[in-house]
Scaffold this motif. Structure first.
Motif, PDB file in Angstrom:
ATOM      1  N   THR A 270       0.810  -1.222   0.000  1.00 48.86           N
ATOM      2  CA  THR A 270       0.000   0.000   0.000  1.00 48.86           C
ATOM      3  C   THR A 270       0.847   1.278   0.000  1.00 48.86           C
ATOM      4  N   GLU A 271       2.009   1.246   0.661  1.00 46.91           N
ATOM      5  CA  GLU A 271       2.802   2.463   0.814  1.00 46.91           C
ATOM      6  C   GLU A 271       3.969   2.562  -0.158  1.00 46.91           C
ATOM      7  N   VAL A 272       4.454   1.419  -0.661  1.00 46.93           N
ATOM      8  CA  VAL A 272       5.632   1.429  -1.526  1.00 46.93           C
ATOM      9  C   VAL A 272       5.261   1.169  -2.980  1.00 46.93           C
ATOM     10  N   MET A 273       4.431   0.156  -3.217  1.00 42.37           N
ATOM     11  CA  MET A 273       4.114  -0.223  -4.593  1.00 42.37           C
ATOM     12  C   MET A 273       2.956   0.569  -5.186  1.00 42.37           C
TER      13      MET A 273
ATOM     14  N   PHE B 263       2.447   2.762  -8.908  1.00 41.02           N
ATOM     15  CA  PHE B 263       1.579   2.060  -9.844  1.00 41.02           C
ATOM     16  C   PHE B 263       0.441   2.961 -10.314  1.00 41.02           C
ATOM     17  N   LYS B 264      -0.098   3.751  -9.411  1.00 42.09           N
ATOM     18  CA  LYS B 264      -1.196   4.653  -9.782  1.00 42.09           C
ATOM     19  C   LYS B 264      -0.756   5.694 -10.802  1.00 42.09           C
TER      20      LYS B 264
ATOM     21  N   TYR C 114       7.825  -0.024 -13.058  1.00 39.79           N
ATOM     22  CA  TYR C 114       9.223  -0.309 -12.759  1.00 39.79           C
ATOM     23  C   TYR C 114       9.634   0.326 -11.436  1.00 39.79           C
ATOM     24  N   GLY C 115       9.242   1.585 -11.237  1.00 44.54           N
ATOM     25  CA  GLY C 115       9.589   2.258  -9.995  1.00 44.54           C
ATOM     26  C   GLY C 115       8.979   1.588  -8.783  1.00 44.54           C
TER      27      GLY C 115
END
Length: 266
Positions: free
Chosen positions: A121-124, A128-129, A134-135
């Motif tokens: 929830t906090e990193v991916m 993605f949004k 990749y980041g």
């Protein structure tokens, strides 16, 4: 009729891809360079720590939910070492907008479900949004590496550093021709070959080659010294015909998974 329906659903399950690389992208979301950078990052960590991390990007997991598909992949790929169960699988279902981190038994202390959920929830999710897959994956891998690095795990074995027979053919040829020719001229065919073979064995062991491979290299160096440069042409054609370098990664190490981890979306 019910049996037919059940079989039909089973036949339409998303297949599990063969594990050939640490980063598998079936959606062409990542560029070749991005995959290579991620692969090298994960490989370097695996060689240092021993734990295995893999990333899988698929279009969809339907008709299964991502948890069902992810555990099927984890059971098939067997990431992590057999007794340590220190594998982690990151699955991204791009069209479903779902993702999951599957954690092996041995890392459930380092990456409990709550922490895995926070990574999602906090990193991916934020990258993605924004369309930055990749980041998001890179940041997740970095976070997981940090968490695993703090866990007390057995050091990795030296297996990957031993190399295969073909990896050391250049060393063999150099020793067999240059050193072997010199020793042959000084000590004769047999004793020169013995000295050359022994030198190659010691040199191979010094560079971390396994004992069996080192002895094999020594024997071939001895033979090369005996036959001399005249016989090398015929021998060399047979040694190199059809040869090519292979992927040095052996895939999953036999690790087990029990459903630990977390899922999320973006």
């Amino acid at each position: 009729m019910m049996l037919f329906a059940s079989f039909h659903v089973q036949a339409e399950l998303v297949p599990i891809p063969t594990l050939q690389h640490r980063v598998t992208d079936l959606t062409q979301t990542l560029s070749a360079d991005q995959q290579s950078v991620l692969e090298q990052k994960i490989a370097a960590f695996e060689h240092e720590k021993g734990s295995q991390i893999a990333v899988l990007i698929v279009p969809t997991t339907q008709p299964e939910v991502i948890e069902q598909y992810s555990i099927r992949v984890a059971d098939a790929w067997k990431l992590g070492r057999e007794k340590e169960d220190d594998g982690v699988l990151i699955v991204v279902a791009k069209n479903d907008r779902k993702m999951r981190i599957e954690v092996g038994y041995g890392l459930e202390g380092a990456i409990p479900d709550l922490i895995a959920k926070r990574v999602i929830t906090e990193v991916m999710a934020p990258p993605f949004k924004q369309g930055d897959f990749y980041g998001g994956i890179t940041k997740a891998v970095d976070t997981l590496i940090g968490l695993i690095s703090g866990e007390q795990l057995p050091a990795p074995t030296k297996q990957n550093n031993q190399g295969s027979f073909t990896d050391f053919l250049p060393l063999l040829l150099i020793g067999g021709l240059i050193l072997g020719g010199l020793l042959r001229a000084i000590f004769g065919d047999f004793f020169g070959g013995m000295l050359n073979g022994g030198a190659i064995v010691m040199l191979a062991l010094f560079f971390g080659v396994g004992l069996f491979i080192a002895l094999l290299l020594g024997v071939v160096a001895f033979v090369l010294t005996l036959i001399g440069p005249a016989g090398l042409g015929n021998l060399g054609g047979g040694m190199y015909s059809g040869g090519h370098s292979s992927d040095s990664w052996g895939g999953g190490g036999g690790g087990g998974f029990g459903g630990g981890g977390a899922s999320g979306d973006w």
